[in-house]
Design a protein around this motif. Structure first.
Motif, PDB file in Angstrom:
ATOM      1  N   GLN A   1       0.824  -1.211   0.000  1.00  0.00           N
ATOM      2  CA  GLN A   1       0.000   0.000   0.000  1.00  0.00           C
ATOM      3  C   GLN A   1       0.862   1.266   0.000  1.00  0.00           C
ATOM      4  N   ASP A   2       2.118   1.147   0.438  1.00  0.00           N
ATOM      5  CA  ASP A   2       3.049   2.271   0.415  1.00  0.00           C
ATOM      6  C   ASP A   2       3.899   2.288  -0.857  1.00  0.00           C
ATOM      7  N   VAL A   3       4.340   1.113  -1.285  1.00  0.00           N
ATOM      8  CA  VAL A   3       5.286   1.016  -2.407  1.00  0.00           C
ATOM      9  C   VAL A   3       4.609   1.234  -3.758  1.00  0.00           C
ATOM     10  N   LEU A   4       3.481   0.623  -3.989  1.00  0.00           N
ATOM     11  CA  LEU A   4       2.855   0.722  -5.319  1.00  0.00           C
ATOM     12  C   LEU A   4       2.571   2.163  -5.735  1.00  0.00           C
ATOM     13  N   PRO A   5       2.028   3.024  -4.881  1.00  0.00           N
ATOM     14  CA  PRO A   5       1.809   4.413  -5.300  1.00  0.00           C
ATOM     15  C   PRO A   5       3.108   5.144  -5.653  1.00  0.00           C
ATOM     16  N   GLN A   6       4.227   4.739  -5.060  1.00  0.00           N
ATOM     17  CA  GLN A   6       5.511   5.373  -5.361  1.00  0.00           C
ATOM     18  C   GLN A   6       6.003   5.026  -6.770  1.00  0.00           C
ATOM     19  N   LEU A   7       5.422   4.026  -7.390  1.00  0.00           N
ATOM     20  CA  LEU A   7       5.848   3.577  -8.720  1.00  0.00           C
ATOM     21  C   LEU A   7       5.036   4.227  -9.832  1.00  0.00           C
ATOM     22  N   ALA A   8       4.193   5.175  -9.487  1.00  0.00           N
ATOM     23  CA  ALA A   8       3.341   5.847 -10.483  1.00  0.00           C
ATOM     24  C   ALA A   8       4.174   6.343 -11.652  1.00  0.00           C
ATOM     25  N   GLY A   9       3.650   6.125 -12.847  1.00  0.00           N
ATOM     26  CA  GLY A   9       4.327   6.552 -14.063  1.00  0.00           C
ATOM     27  C   GLY A   9       5.203   5.480 -14.679  1.00  0.00           C
ATOM     28  N   GLN A  10       5.469   4.403 -13.947  1.00  0.00           N
ATOM     29  CA  GLN A  10       6.250   3.292 -14.483  1.00  0.00           C
ATOM     30  C   GLN A  10       5.306   2.224 -15.016  1.00  0.00           C
TER      31      GLN A  10
END
Length: 118
Positions: free
Chosen positions: A28-37
């Motif tokens: 829930q923390d990591v996936l949003p940080q990957l936005a745009g990839q």
């Protein structure tokens, strides 16, 4: 083996380790940080509660490249409260975004391929 060591060993045995990008942390923390990839393969096997499975799927959906594969693990995982069973989160995701996916295989896991257009 510790969980991470087992993961690393399995990736190494696959012969595709150079294609794998490992991210450690709460999904829930990591996936949003990957936005745009964009990724070709996303494997969802974290918390098994329906609401968390749904959240992971919704966060993973925009990260999956057209033609990419999305795998849900533990379809039969169950709780004392059946409304929290893993399959309910998956089914809700399919109601919301299922038209974007083709089902490839269903057993203990669900393998989906993202359509090239949807």
């Amino acid at each position: 083996l510790q969980l991470e060591e087992l993961f690393d060993a399995n990736i190494s045995r696959s012969g595709h380790g150079e294609q794998v990008e490992k991210h450690k942390g709460c999904s829930q923390d990591v996936l949003p940080q990957l936005a745009g990839q964009l990724f070709d393969f996303i494997y969802i096997d974290g918390a098994h509660e329906a609401d968390l499975v749904l959240q992971d799927a919704l966060n993973a959906h925009p990260l999956l490249a057209p033609g990419g594969f999305l795998v849900f693990d533990d379809l039969a995982y169950s709780f004392a409260d059946p409304k929290q069973n893993t399959i309910h989160g998956i089914n809700t995701f399919l109601e919301l975004a299922g038209e974007a996916y083709e089902e490839i295989d269903r057993g203990a896991q669900l393998l989906l391929r993202r359509r090239l257009t949807a």
